[in-house]
Scaffold this motif. Structure first.
Motif, PDB file in Angstrom:
ATOM      1  N   ASP A 135       8.088 -54.017 -20.332  1.00 24.62           N
ATOM      2  CA  ASP A 135       8.014 -52.559 -20.251  1.00 24.62           C
ATOM      3  C   ASP A 135       8.805 -51.904 -21.378  1.00 24.62           C
ATOM      4  O   ASP A 135       8.374 -50.902 -21.959  1.00 24.62           O
ATOM      5  CB  ASP A 135       8.560 -52.075 -18.905  1.00 24.62           C
ATOM      6  CG  ASP A 135       7.514 -52.234 -17.809  1.00 24.62           C
ATOM      7  OD1 ASP A 135       7.903 -52.248 -16.627  1.00 24.62           O
ATOM      8  OD2 ASP A 135       6.316 -52.314 -18.173  1.00 24.62           O
ATOM      9  N   ARG A 188       9.205 -58.575 -16.712  1.00 23.39           N
ATOM     10  CA  ARG A 188       8.521 -57.285 -16.755  1.00 23.39           C
ATOM     11  C   ARG A 188       9.379 -56.221 -17.412  1.00 23.39           C
ATOM     12  O   ARG A 188       8.865 -55.305 -18.085  1.00 23.39           O
ATOM     13  CB  ARG A 188       8.145 -56.829 -15.336  1.00 23.39           C
ATOM     14  CG  ARG A 188       7.039 -57.634 -14.703  1.00 23.39           C
ATOM     15  CD  ARG A 188       5.745 -57.569 -15.527  1.00 23.39           C
ATOM     16  NE  ARG A 188       5.256 -56.231 -15.737  1.00 23.39           N
ATOM     17  CZ  ARG A 188       4.486 -55.572 -14.883  1.00 23.39           C
ATOM     18  NH1 ARG A 188       4.121 -56.138 -13.737  1.00 23.39           N
ATOM     19  NH2 ARG A 188       4.074 -54.361 -15.137  1.00 23.39           N
ATOM     20  N   ASN A 207      16.394 -44.866 -16.232  1.00 21.31           N
ATOM     21  CA  ASN A 207      16.487 -44.917 -14.763  1.00 21.31           C
ATOM     22  C   ASN A 207      15.243 -45.502 -14.136  1.00 21.31           C
ATOM     23  O   ASN A 207      15.304 -46.291 -13.197  1.00 21.31           O
ATOM     24  CB  ASN A 207      16.726 -43.500 -14.205  1.00 21.31           C
ATOM     25  CG  ASN A 207      18.165 -43.092 -14.421  1.00 21.31           C
ATOM     26  OD1 ASN A 207      19.048 -43.926 -14.483  1.00 21.31           O
ATOM     27  ND2 ASN A 207      18.383 -41.795 -14.538  1.00 21.31           N
ATOM     28  N   ASP A 208      14.111 -45.083 -14.641  1.00 18.79           N
ATOM     29  CA  ASP A 208      12.861 -45.600 -14.078  1.00 18.79           C
ATOM     30  C   ASP A 208      12.767 -47.105 -14.265  1.00 18.79           C
ATOM     31  O   ASP A 208      12.361 -47.854 -13.343  1.00 18.79           O
ATOM     32  CB  ASP A 208      11.677 -44.917 -14.757  1.00 18.79           C
ATOM     33  CG  ASP A 208      11.453 -43.499 -14.232  1.00 18.79           C
ATOM     34  OD1 ASP A 208      10.702 -42.745 -14.881  1.00 18.79           O
ATOM     35  OD2 ASP A 208      12.040 -43.174 -13.175  1.00 18.79           O
ATOM     36  N   LEU A 209      13.135 -47.553 -15.460  1.00 21.77           N
ATOM     37  CA  LEU A 209      13.053 -48.994 -15.713  1.00 21.77           C
ATOM     38  C   LEU A 209      13.989 -49.752 -14.776  1.00 21.77           C
ATOM     39  O   LEU A 209      13.650 -50.825 -14.225  1.00 21.77           O
ATOM     40  CB  LEU A 209      13.442 -49.285 -17.166  1.00 21.77           C
ATOM     41  CG  LEU A 209      12.276 -49.151 -18.158  1.00 21.77           C
ATOM     42  CD1 LEU A 209      12.780 -49.241 -19.596  1.00 21.77           C
ATOM     43  CD2 LEU A 209      11.261 -50.249 -17.904  1.00 21.77           C
ATOM     44  N   ARG A 213      13.346 -53.087  -7.827  1.00 21.59           N
ATOM     45  CA  ARG A 213      12.286 -53.319  -6.837  1.00 21.59           C
ATOM     46  C   ARG A 213      11.615 -54.651  -7.059  1.00 21.59           C
ATOM     47  O   ARG A 213      11.368 -55.424  -6.140  1.00 21.59           O
ATOM     48  CB  ARG A 213      11.239 -52.218  -6.954  1.00 21.59           C
ATOM     49  CG  ARG A 213      11.566 -51.100  -6.038  1.00 21.59           C
ATOM     50  CD  ARG A 213      10.372 -50.218  -5.860  1.00 21.59           C
ATOM     51  NE  ARG A 213      10.733 -48.882  -6.278  1.00 21.59           N
ATOM     52  CZ  ARG A 213       9.947 -47.837  -6.100  1.00 21.59           C
ATOM     53  NH1 ARG A 213       8.757 -47.981  -5.598  1.00 21.59           N
ATOM     54  NH2 ARG A 213      10.366 -46.657  -6.462  1.00 21.59           N
ATOM     55  N   ARG A 214      11.305 -54.927  -8.316  1.00 19.19           N
ATOM     56  CA  ARG A 214      10.615 -56.190  -8.608  1.00 19.19           C
ATOM     57  C   ARG A 214      11.503 -57.364  -8.288  1.00 19.19           C
ATOM     58  O   ARG A 214      11.063 -58.382  -7.769  1.00 19.19           O
ATOM     59  CB  ARG A 214      10.208 -56.222 -10.076  1.00 19.19           C
ATOM     60  CG  ARG A 214       9.000 -55.391 -10.353  1.00 19.19           C
ATOM     61  CD  ARG A 214       8.777 -55.247 -11.835  1.00 19.19           C
ATOM     62  NE  ARG A 214       7.646 -54.390 -12.128  1.00 19.19           N
ATOM     63  CZ  ARG A 214       7.549 -53.688 -13.242  1.00 19.19           C
ATOM     64  NH1 ARG A 214       8.531 -53.723 -14.142  1.00 19.19           N
ATOM     65  NH2 ARG A 214       6.478 -52.962 -13.474  1.00 19.19           N
ATOM     66  N   ASP A 217      14.975 -48.768 -11.868  1.00 15.97           N
ATOM     67  CA  ASP A 217      14.376 -48.668 -10.545  1.00 15.97           C
ATOM     68  C   ASP A 217      13.344 -49.781 -10.342  1.00 15.97           C
ATOM     69  O   ASP A 217      13.376 -50.534  -9.362  1.00 15.97           O
ATOM     70  CB  ASP A 217      13.711 -47.297 -10.455  1.00 15.97           C
ATOM     71  CG  ASP A 217      13.451 -46.895  -9.024  1.00 15.97           C
ATOM     72  OD1 ASP A 217      12.695 -45.911  -8.848  1.00 15.97           O
ATOM     73  OD2 ASP A 217      14.000 -47.546  -8.125  1.00 15.97           O
ATOM     74  N   LEU A 218      12.458 -49.878 -11.306  1.00 10.95           N
ATOM     75  CA  LEU A 218      11.408 -50.891 -11.229  1.00 10.95           C
ATOM     76  C   LEU A 218      12.003 -52.290 -11.211  1.00 10.95           C
ATOM     77  O   LEU A 218      11.544 -53.174 -10.469  1.00 10.95           O
ATOM     78  CB  LEU A 218      10.470 -50.749 -12.431  1.00 10.95           C
ATOM     79  CG  LEU A 218       9.328 -49.754 -12.260  1.00 10.95           C
ATOM     80  CD1 LEU A 218       8.581 -49.584 -13.558  1.00 10.95           C
ATOM     81  CD2 LEU A 218       8.407 -50.209 -11.160  1.00 10.95           C
TER      82      LEU A 218
END
Lengths: 921, 106
Positions: free
Chosen positions: A50, A46, A25-27, A33-34, A29-30
């Protein structure tokens, strides 16, 4: 827009465990956004970067271990505290379990210490296969003075000569004697002790060690030196274990000795059935002291003789005899004691070489002293461990093992019962997230704590118990029974292992828990299936079996004791006195008319004496020397013809030998009825020859084993006498009575009309008036009989105590488990009651279910006891190991006790009130 | 635990966690903050690993936060710095400041 497939793939590669969802989920999310801030290409790049970087998130083993360790310590403390709180909630149940465990451990540790010290302790001879006990059998042992020659011991003079002549083997000698030890000069009474006088190289050659100070060395053999080494047991038990005594002095028979060392308890020399010495001194010192004593004594005797010679009422024969004695006294006091000889074969040489050399030297010596017959030299292993002691030791250790096993079975039972009651608690814990491994650890912690508590308390008790136990088992003071670290460590380890094993089943049971039960509000819906009924039954049965074995053992020993106390020895032992007289170096051949006969007449002249006779074996005097002929244990006694009358043995058939036959060394014997039965059965033995009994022993080895003396090959049986018991080990033993040979040193057996104790001093006086050189040693066969009963008495008391403990443990366990089971089945009982069962039926149901394993266990136990009874035959002193009275008594006790243990809680089952219970549910 | 050294990155993570407000202190927030402040690439893996180490050392505590409006109602992991963590960072700061004072004093 979706993240790049490659990135997602890479992500799949890593082991992320339960954090995977979060990370994805975090990935994501990022990425989003990116993508919105800097464009999809950047975001994709990225994302992959990551995903790759999450490789670092892979948990490394050290980190995991480190974390767990820290968590582990924290949770271990938590487990222990929880366990304590649990114990406090049910103090009765757990207290009793710990107490039972502690008692079992205390008894085991104490017994183990004592048995270890007595049966297995003491030798510590390095390379003992090269060390031998060298026995010298010489049929004419004329040169040994002031002690009766014991099988295999040498005359000291022979020893010194032969030692000088041998080079293949290092010979060392030890002389056993007794003295009175006193701690200080102002004490009047002393403690009688046995000691060894040894040659200077004794400790060195045998490789013995001192635990403090030093061993005796050849330099200690210089004249005038008085150095001694004390045994560890004597030092601890009599001298108080005070290190300050080292270098100090002690008094032996009034002579001052310096303590130069304390012998190591595990390296103190060959063990002997005659006991371990309290201390060691040098032969030189011994000789100087002895010779000094003897010359003082000789002076006193000369004065006595002189005084007697002034008596005007002396007959010419007496005067002549006393004058001869007086002149013999002025000769220098010869010192030639019996010496026990050991030897270490020199390195590089063989035992055969050493044997040849010693035999040659012995022959040379025999020729030198014009001995009538060639001596026999035999090499034996150095220790002479009493087989009976070993049997007792093994029996005791087995009992120890059984008791510990019993206590652990108890622990298991208790824990099993308690685990059942805690299923709801465990279920709850599982429901809120505890792992099963965690629960298991908790339960095992509780077990280990129980074991540790029981161990600690038990070992503390054991330290005090050892002293009492060794006194109870009449362990001599020279033996060091203080428990050492090895004993404690092994017992503690055993208990911990056993308690973990014991706790395993309950832990596994409890760890499954009962989650659904925990979530249900009403207890009534709890499952009826009981915890591991089979294991529980097995344990109960096992406990019953072990209790049965121990109780039967105790019962047999008690029966044997009762038998022995009331045993009929076959003659009147209360009125006998025996005296040890020496021939004091008087000439040996044809001595009866010149010496023994007149001595006997003198004794007969004492008022209160009804009969007197001589014998080599006196009743209850520890002087018996049995042999094994054709597998049967046969006693052998050389007596004067009046022996049978003096002791009170009836001649069943034939007659006793006569004085003429004795003096002519005729080949006649008298046998006991039991010997006749054993070898002749129903045939008539009278007039027959003794070949049947002697068997076919021809070689020198058997000749040695059969005794020092020869077996008269053509001996004819002239009489059969009734059976007699002269010792606990030889009840109504088959006995051969031979006419007293001229060279024997017999004992004087006297029958008194009234109290024999009062007669003692008068007899000594009479004997000394006849021959002032005599120092007769009085003993009462009745006292000897009582003394011999002490060991079986203590063993019986011990067995009864252990049996009671075992039964107590089993009862407690049984009681607790039954009570618990009844409680668990209360619901079932109430349902049955509601359906119409009577109280009695309910109680019977409980009884049946719980007594069945007990009954099975008892049966198995009894069968085992019957089978194993043979092992303890040696300490039963003649009582059969299948004695019906004992077995029945044990069985009854067991049944009654176990029935009560089950009945009392079971009665509660009958008292349930179904209405009350159904209201709750 | 006490006395263990903080790596440079770990120190940065702790500082960032303290700088961010309590309810915003998620992994992503920390990563974005650090990237902005240091003006260098900070990989998510490094942040995850570092935070995990810090949690094992006892310097931070993580909890699953409440259900949020966004992200499909899933919960976010929120990090807070423990007293231990605060103390460690303060120690490092004290050392650095002492050295800087010496440097500037010369």
């Amino acid at each position: 827009m979706r993240p790049p497939a490659i990135g997602r793939l890479v992500l799949r590669l890593w082991r992320l465990g339960d954090r995977r969802d979060e990370i994805e989920n975090d990935l994501l999310d990022l990425f989003e956004r990116r993508a919105s801030e800097r464009g999809p290409a950047f975001a994709r790049r990225r994302y992959i970067g990551d995903a790759l970087s999450l490789y670092r998130f892979r948990r490394s083993p050290e980190v995991i271990r480190d974390a767990e360790r820290r968590r582990g310590v924290h949770t271990m403390t938590h487990d222990i505290l929880f366990a304590f709180r649990l114990f406090r909630r049910h103090p009765g149940l757990y207290g009793v379990t710990i107490a039972g465990l502690a008692v079992a451990i205390a008894v085991s540790a104490a017994m183990f210490s004592v048995v270890r010290a007595v049966a297995f302790g003491g030798e510590g001879i390095p390379a003992s296969q090269d060390v031998h006990r060298v026995s010298l059998m010489s049929p004419t042992f004329t040169r040994v003075t002031w002690t009766s020659p014991t099988l295999g011991e040498w005359a000291f003079e022979d020893f010194t000569r032969i030692r000088a002549a041998t080079t293949a083997i290092d010979l060392v000698g030890s002389i056993r004697d007794q003295a009175r030890y006193r701690a200080s000069a102002d004490e009047s009474e002393g403690v009688p002790v046995t000691y060894l006088a040894v040659t200077g190289d004794y400790f060195g050659v045998l490789g013995l060690r001192a635990e403090a100070g030093r061993i005796l060395l050849p330099t200690d053999e210089r004249p005038q030196l008085r150095h001694a080494v004390v045994s560890s047991g004597f030092w601890k038990n009599v001298m108080g274990g005070d290190h300050g005594r080292l270098g100090g002095t002690m008094l032996l028979n009034g002579e001052r000795f310096t303590i130069v060392g304390i012998a190591d308890r595990a390296h103190s020399g060959p063990s002997s059935p005659r006991g371990n010495p309290a201390f060691w001194i040098t032969v030189t010192a011994h000789q100087e002291v002895f010779v000094g004593e003897r010359s003082a004594e000789a002076r006193r005797t000369r004065e006595q003789v002189a005084a007697r010679l002034h008596d005007p009422s002396l007959t010419p024969t007496d005067r002549q005899r006393l004058t001869a004695i007086g002149s013999s006294l002025s000769a220098s006091t010869a010192w030639n004691p019996a010496t026990e000889v050991f030897g270490r074969v020199k390195p590089g040489l063989s035992r055969a070489q050493a044997e040849t050399e010693v035999k040659a030297a012995a022959l040379a010596r025999a020729a030198e002293t014009s001995a009538k017959q060639a001596p026999i030299v035999v090499f034996d292993p150095p220790s002479q461990n009493n087989r009976q002691t070993m049997t007792v030791a093994v029996v005791l250790l087995t009992i120890v093992g059984l008791v510990v096993a019993l206590a652990c079975a108890n622990v298991t039972n208790v824990l099993l019962a308690s685990a059942a009651g805690r299923r709801r608690e465990i279920g709850t814990r599982l429901a809120i997230g505890a792992s099963r491994a965690r629960i298991l650890r908790q339960l095992l912690t509780e077990t280990v704590l129980l074991g540790a508590a029981g161990s600690a308390i038990g070992l503390l008790i054991a330290m005090g118990l050892v002293r009492t136990l060794s006194r109870l088992l009449t362990v001599p003071l020279s033996v060091d029974v203080s428990p050492d670290a090895a004993v404690y460590a092994s017992v503690a380890l055993l208990t911990m292992v056993a308690s973990i094993v014991a706790g395993f089943a309950p832990a596994r049971y409890g760890y499954r828990g009962d989650i659904t039960g925990a979530l249900k509000v009403d207890q009534a819906a709890a499952p009826l299936r009981l915890p591991r009924a089979r294991l529980r039954s097995l344990l109960i049965g096992g406990q019953a079996a072990v209790s049965a074995v121990l109780l039967v053992l105790a019962a047999l020993l008690t029966r044997s004791l009762v038998d022995n106390i009331s045993m009929d020895v076959g003659y009147d032992v209360e009125h006998l006195v025996t005296l040890g007289v020496s021939n004091s170096g008087a000439p040996v051949a044809n001595d009866y008319d010149a010496h023994w006969g007149p001595l006997r007449d003198q004794v007969l002249g004492v008022p209160g004496v009804t009969a007197a006779a001589f014998a080599t074996v006196a009743p209850f005097d520890n002087s018996s020397a049995p042999q094994r002929l054709n597998g049967i244990r046969v006693e052998r006694n050389e007596t004067s013809p009046e022996y049978f009358d003096a002791v009170g043995l009836r001649m069943l058939r034939g007659r006793a030998y006569t004085r003429e036959e004795m003096q002519s060394a005729a080949a006649v014997v008298v046998i006991s009825a039991s010997l006749a039965r054993a070898f002749w059965g129903n045939d008539d033995a009278l007039g027959d020859r003794m070949d049947r009994v002697w068997g076919t022993v021809t070689d020198a080895d058997s000749a040695r084993r059969a005794g020092l003396h020869q077996k008269l090959p053509d001996a004819r049986i002239v009489g059969i006498v009734e059976d007699a018991t002269i010792g606990l080990q030889s009840k109504n033993a088959p006995t051969i009575y031979l006419p007293l040979a001229a060279s024997r040193t017999p004992r004087l057996v006297v029958r008194a009309a009234a109290s024999p104790a009062a007669l003692g001093p008068t007899l000594v006086d009479a004997i000394q008036r006849f021959d002032p050189r005599q120092r007769p040693r009085i003993s009462m066969p009745s006292a000897g009989q009582r003394r011999e009963l002490e060991r079986p008495r203590s063993l019986t008391m011990l067995a009864m105590a252990v049996g009671a403990i075992a039964l107590g443990l089993a009862t407690i366990g049984l009681f607790g488990v039954t009570a618990f089971v009844v409680e668990q089945r209360t619901h079932e009982m109430s349902v049955r009651r509601a359906l119409g069962a009577s109280s009695r039926q309910l109680v019977e149901l409980m009884l049946r279910d719980n007594l069945r394993p007990v009954a099975i266990g008892l049966t198995i136990g009894l069968l085992m006891a019957l089978g194993g009874g043979r092992m303890i035959q040696a300490v039963l002193y003649g009582t059969s190991s299948r004695d019906p009275l004992a077995l029945v008594a044990a069985t009854i006790v067991l049944l009654v006790v176990t029935a009560l243990a089950v009945l009392i809680p079971a009665r509660k089952a009958g008292r349930v009130d179904p209405v009350q219970l159904l209201k709750q549910g | 635990m006490k006395g263990e050294r903080l790596g440079e990155f770990e120190e940065l993570l702790l500082l960032a966690a303290q700088a961010l407000a309590d309810d915003e202190c998620s992994v992503v927030a920390i990563q974005e903050y650090l990237e902005r402040i240091t003006e260098r690439r900070v990989s998510l893996g490094a942040v995850y690993a570092g935070l995990d180490r810090l949690e094992l050392k006892g310097c931070v505590r993580s909890t699953l936060g409440d259900i949020t409006r966004e992200r499909g109602g899933k919960r976010k992991r929120i990090y807070t710095v423990t007293t231990e963590g605060r103390r460690s960072v303060r120690d490092v700061r004290r050392v650095r400041e002492a050295i800087w004072r010496t440097i500037e004093g010369r």
